[in-house]
Design a protein around this motif. Structure first.
Motif, PDB file in Angstrom:
ATOM      1  N   TYR A 241       0.815  -1.218   0.000  1.00 19.06           N
ATOM      2  CA  TYR A 241       0.000   0.000   0.000  1.00 19.06           C
ATOM      3  C   TYR A 241       0.851   1.272   0.000  1.00 19.06           C
ATOM      4  CZ  TYR A 241      -4.525  -2.297   0.663  1.00 19.06           C
ATOM      5  OH  TYR A 241      -5.675  -3.041   0.489  1.00 19.06           O
ATOM      6  N   THR A 242       2.163   1.113   0.070  1.00 17.59           N
ATOM      7  CA  THR A 242       3.043   2.288   0.044  1.00 17.59           C
ATOM      8  C   THR A 242       3.922   2.340  -1.197  1.00 17.59           C
ATOM      9  OG1 THR A 242       4.756   1.114   1.312  1.00 17.59           O
ATOM     10  CG2 THR A 242       3.099   2.356   2.563  1.00 17.59           C
ATOM     11  N   GLU A 243       3.884   1.303  -2.016  1.00 11.83           N
ATOM     12  CA  GLU A 243       4.712   1.238  -3.224  1.00 11.83           C
ATOM     13  C   GLU A 243       3.917   1.722  -4.429  1.00 11.83           C
ATOM     14  OE1 GLU A 243       7.807   0.187  -3.936  1.00 11.83           O
ATOM     15  OE2 GLU A 243       8.513  -0.672  -2.043  1.00 11.83           O
ATOM     16  N   ARG A 244       4.241   2.885  -4.909  1.00  6.31           N
ATOM     17  CA  ARG A 244       3.506   3.479  -6.039  1.00  6.31           C
ATOM     18  C   ARG A 244       3.504   2.588  -7.270  1.00  6.31           C
ATOM     19  NH1 ARG A 244       1.192   4.425  -9.781  1.00  6.31           N
ATOM     20  NH2 ARG A 244       0.775   6.346 -10.947  1.00  6.31           N
ATOM     21  N   ARG A 245       4.533   1.807  -7.495  1.00  5.32           N
ATOM     22  CA  ARG A 245       4.697   1.072  -8.764  1.00  5.32           C
ATOM     23  C   ARG A 245       3.609   0.018  -8.988  1.00  5.32           C
ATOM     24  NH1 ARG A 245       9.537  -3.278  -7.607  1.00  5.32           N
ATOM     25  NH2 ARG A 245       9.303  -3.384  -5.337  1.00  5.32           N
ATOM     26  N   TRP A 246       2.933  -0.427  -7.950  1.00  7.40           N
ATOM     27  CA  TRP A 246       1.919  -1.468  -8.138  1.00  7.40           C
ATOM     28  C   TRP A 246       0.552  -0.904  -8.521  1.00  7.40           C
ATOM     29  CZ3 TRP A 246       5.257  -4.811  -8.728  1.00  7.40           C
ATOM     30  CH2 TRP A 246       6.257  -5.093  -7.797  1.00  7.40           C
ATOM     31  N   TRP A 247       0.391   0.395  -8.406  1.00  7.40           N
ATOM     32  CA  TRP A 247      -0.933   0.989  -8.514  1.00  7.40           C
ATOM     33  C   TRP A 247      -1.111   1.750  -9.822  1.00  7.40           C
ATOM     34  CZ3 TRP A 247      -4.446   0.298  -4.479  1.00  7.40           C
ATOM     35  CH2 TRP A 247      -3.915  -0.330  -3.344  1.00  7.40           C
ATOM     36  N   SER A 248      -2.329   1.694 -10.351  1.00  9.99           N
ATOM     37  CA  SER A 248      -2.672   2.539 -11.487  1.00  9.99           C
ATOM     38  C   SER A 248      -2.716   3.989 -11.022  1.00  9.99           C
ATOM     39  CB  SER A 248      -4.032   2.144 -12.053  1.00  9.99           C
ATOM     40  OG  SER A 248      -5.063   2.412 -11.101  1.00  9.99           O
ATOM     41  N   GLU A 249      -2.728   4.907 -11.948  1.00 17.37           N
ATOM     42  CA  GLU A 249      -2.780   6.325 -11.582  1.00 17.37           C
ATOM     43  C   GLU A 249      -4.043   6.636 -10.778  1.00 17.37           C
ATOM     44  OE1 GLU A 249      -2.838  10.753 -13.718  1.00 17.37           O
ATOM     45  OE2 GLU A 249      -2.199   8.972 -14.855  1.00 17.37           O
ATOM     46  N   ALA A 303      -0.665  -6.918  -9.769  1.00 15.02           N
ATOM     47  CA  ALA A 303       0.593  -6.413 -10.322  1.00 15.02           C
ATOM     48  C   ALA A 303       1.773  -6.830  -9.444  1.00 15.02           C
ATOM     49  CB  ALA A 303       0.524  -4.896 -10.445  1.00 15.02           C
ATOM     50  N   TRP A 304       1.600  -6.714  -8.137  1.00 14.43           N
ATOM     51  CA  TRP A 304       2.661  -7.119  -7.208  1.00 14.43           C
ATOM     52  C   TRP A 304       2.978  -8.602  -7.355  1.00 14.43           C
ATOM     53  CZ3 TRP A 304       1.814 -10.546  -3.021  1.00 14.43           C
ATOM     54  CH2 TRP A 304       2.901 -10.691  -2.142  1.00 14.43           C
ATOM     55  N   ALA A 305       1.956  -9.425  -7.589  1.00 14.61           N
ATOM     56  CA  ALA A 305       2.140 -10.877  -7.710  1.00 14.61           C
ATOM     57  C   ALA A 305       2.626 -11.292  -9.093  1.00 14.61           C
ATOM     58  CB  ALA A 305       0.824 -11.585  -7.390  1.00 14.61           C
ATOM     59  N   GLY A 306       2.834 -10.334  -9.995  1.00 11.08           N
ATOM     60  CA  GLY A 306       3.269 -10.654 -11.346  1.00 11.08           C
ATOM     61  C   GLY A 306       2.169 -11.265 -12.189  1.00 11.08           C
ATOM     62  N   ARG A 307       0.928 -10.923 -11.867  1.00  7.39           N
ATOM     63  CA  ARG A 307      -0.211 -11.483 -12.568  1.00  7.39           C
ATOM     64  C   ARG A 307      -1.137 -10.345 -12.991  1.00  7.39           C
ATOM     65  NH1 ARG A 307      -0.167 -16.980 -11.594  1.00  7.39           N
ATOM     66  NH2 ARG A 307      -2.412 -17.346 -11.723  1.00  7.39           N
ATOM     67  N   ARG A 308      -2.375 -10.634 -13.267  1.00  8.00           N
ATOM     68  CA  ARG A 308      -3.349  -9.630 -13.669  1.00  8.00           C
ATOM     69  C   ARG A 308      -4.725 -10.134 -13.265  1.00  8.00           C
ATOM     70  NH1 ARG A 308      -6.006 -11.808 -18.033  1.00  8.00           N
ATOM     71  NH2 ARG A 308      -4.872 -13.359 -19.266  1.00  8.00           N
ATOM     72  N   LEU A 309      -5.715  -9.261 -13.362  1.00  5.77           N
ATOM     73  CA  LEU A 309      -7.086  -9.698 -13.152  1.00  5.77           C
ATOM     74  C   LEU A 309      -7.619 -10.329 -14.437  1.00  5.77           C
ATOM     75  CD1 LEU A 309      -8.598  -6.700 -11.139  1.00  5.77           C
ATOM     76  CD2 LEU A 309      -7.650  -8.851 -10.271  1.00  5.77           C
ATOM     77  N   PRO A 310      -8.464 -11.348 -14.336  1.00  7.72           N
ATOM     78  CA  PRO A 310      -9.027 -11.941 -15.546  1.00  7.72           C
ATOM     79  C   PRO A 310     -10.032 -11.004 -16.192  1.00  7.72           C
ATOM     80  CG  PRO A 310     -10.085 -12.864 -13.615  1.00  7.72           C
ATOM     81  CD  PRO A 310      -8.970 -11.994 -13.108  1.00  7.72           C
TER      82      PRO A 310
END
Length: 451
Positions: A241-249, A303-310
């Motif tokens: 929750y503090t790492e910007r890189r995992w989140w969309s804008e 994104a953190w897990a190296g995956r995506r939502l279906p």
């Protein structure tokens, strides 16, 4: 391969008319019993109170249920004299925002209960006499099924209001959900190719589920079960929750603006996570699906897990497509209705069940708990299928089409069996966290895995 256009058989289409009337009456009765339990569990002051600006007072939901039933079953199908035309606007969900409803001259609890009883008596009289053919609205008792589903959907909304209320526990449930079975593989393979998505055969399916149409997806891997609290805690502990890189804008902006640092209703105490669940304060169970997370939180975890939502289509293929027959089933386990051994539905346990607890509900692809437990966010925007036609009114689905809403699939522990199936589509804003939503992840097949 050629996709078999057949969908799973539905017993409603073959029922004698009297059996169909009895089926519709039972569905309506079960919904009303649940509405009654949710509103009788608290006193009148709780019924008229707004527990969150996101939700209506419970007494508004109750009278709204009656108003919709009067409009469609008493007036339209039955052609009867209106009971309370003076309150139509008060209980029109599009006329007044939820935050404004407490200030309206609403029916008080006694009046609301009397109103819904009067409407139901007339609706049952209509059910006994109305021809269940000749009109699309009445064919296979569609209008009665639509109103059943509408009431059950509001029951789930009222259940979410109960989760938001402060105070001691007031709801009762069966004992804890079944324990999980043996360990599950982390993911299942879903073959690529065409399948029949949506339905043209399900008698009580709503307009956004129609029509059946051929859709093609590439091969992919899907999580065997929804993401658990334990797995989500790893994301939290890794600073997710503090790492910007995992989140969309949009997700990051929402996170920062509202100071979100964990799933809703979670609290950190020393070295453990705790949650509030319908007035019960308890340690977060690691083996249950995570719930009360927004689309943005689900997207960031993936994104953190190296995956995506279906995508929505991927979710439905994993849930319905039987590669042996080429048929799209009604449910992951087949064409028969849900049972307590197949899915966690109907607020039976007031929480998700541990992953792996329902082996009787597994899909042909091997995925577990695609129906019940938690609504699952998909990456798809809400839109109509090719050939979509609004019925019986635009405001059910069509006015929500567009990029503002994300599709959720599968139902939750708070969804009734009458209001869920493999084709059912839910939708909401990506910021929503009070709903009973979780997710599972997917990934593409890498070139080396294609064999």
């Amino acid at each position: 391969m050629t996709v078999t256009p057949a969908e799973g058989a539905n017993p409603l289409r073959e029922m004698p008319v009297q059996d169909l009337r009895a089926h519709a009456a039972e569905a309506l009765t079960r919904a009303r019993a649940r509405s009654t339990a949710l509103t009788d569990a608290v006193d009148d002051s709780d019924l008229v109170r707004q527990h969150s600006k996101l939700m209506s007072p419970l007494v508004w939901d109750l009278a709204h249920i009656g108003s919709q039933e009067e409009l469609w079953l008493v007036r339209d199908v039955g052609g009867r004299t209106p009971i309370r035309p003076d309150i139509d606007e008060l209980y029109d969900a599009f006329k007044h925002a939820r935050a404004d409803r407490p200030g309206l001259p609403l029916l008080d609890p006694a009046q609301a209960r009397a109103y819904v009883r009067e409407v139901r008596a007339k609706a049952f009289d209509v059910l006994e006499t109305a021809p269940l053919e000749g009109r699309r609205l009445t064919e296979s008792a569609f209008a009665f099924g639509m109103i059943t589903q509408h009431e059950q959907q509001h029951d789930e909304t009222m259940l979410a209001t109960h989760q938001l209320r402060k105070g001691d526990p007031v709801l009762r449930a069966e004992p804890a959900p079944p324990r999980r079975g043996g360990p599950l593989p982390p993911e299942v393979f879903v073959p690529g190719g065409p399948f029949v998505m949506g339905t043209s055969a399900e008698p009580w399916a709503l307009d956004n589920e129609r029509p059946a149409h051929e859709t093609t997806v590439d091969a992919f891997y899907l999580d065997t079960a929804p993401v658990t609290n334990g797995a989500f805690t790893e994301f939290l502990d890794a600073g997710g929750y503090t790492e910007r890189r995992w989140w969309s804008e949009d997700g990051w902006s929402y996170l920062r603006e509202h100071g979100i640092s964990a799933p809703r209703f979670w609290h950190r105490e020393q070295d453990a996570w705790w949650r509030t669940r319908f007035g019960v304060y308890e340690r977060v169970p690691s083996d249950q699906p995570v719930v009360h997370v927004s689309y943005y939180e689900a997207e960031a975890y993936a994104a953190w897990a190296g995956r995506r939502l279906p995508t929505e289509a991927e979710w439905e293929k994993a849930a319905r497509f039987d590669p042996e027959t080429g048929e799209s089933r009604r449910f992951p386990w087949g064409n028969d209705e849900p049972t307590p051994s197949r899915a966690n539905l109907g607020q039976r346990h007031l929480s998700p069940a541990p992953v792996g607890a329902y082996p009787d509900g597994v899909s042909p692809a091997g995925a577990h708990q695609l129906i019940g437990d938690v609504w699952e966010w998909t990456s798809s925007d809400f839109h109509g299928y090719p050939g979509f036609s609004a019925f019986p009114y635009r405001e059910y689905s069509e006015v929500f089409f567009g990029p503002g809403y994300k599709v959720l699939r599968g139902g939750s522990f708070g969804t009734d069996a009458a209001a869920i199936r493999g084709t059912f589509r839910n939708w909401d804003y990506p910021i929503r966290r009070q709903i009973f939503a979780g997710f599972r992840c997917a990934r593409d097949v890498s070139p080396g895995e294609m064999g």
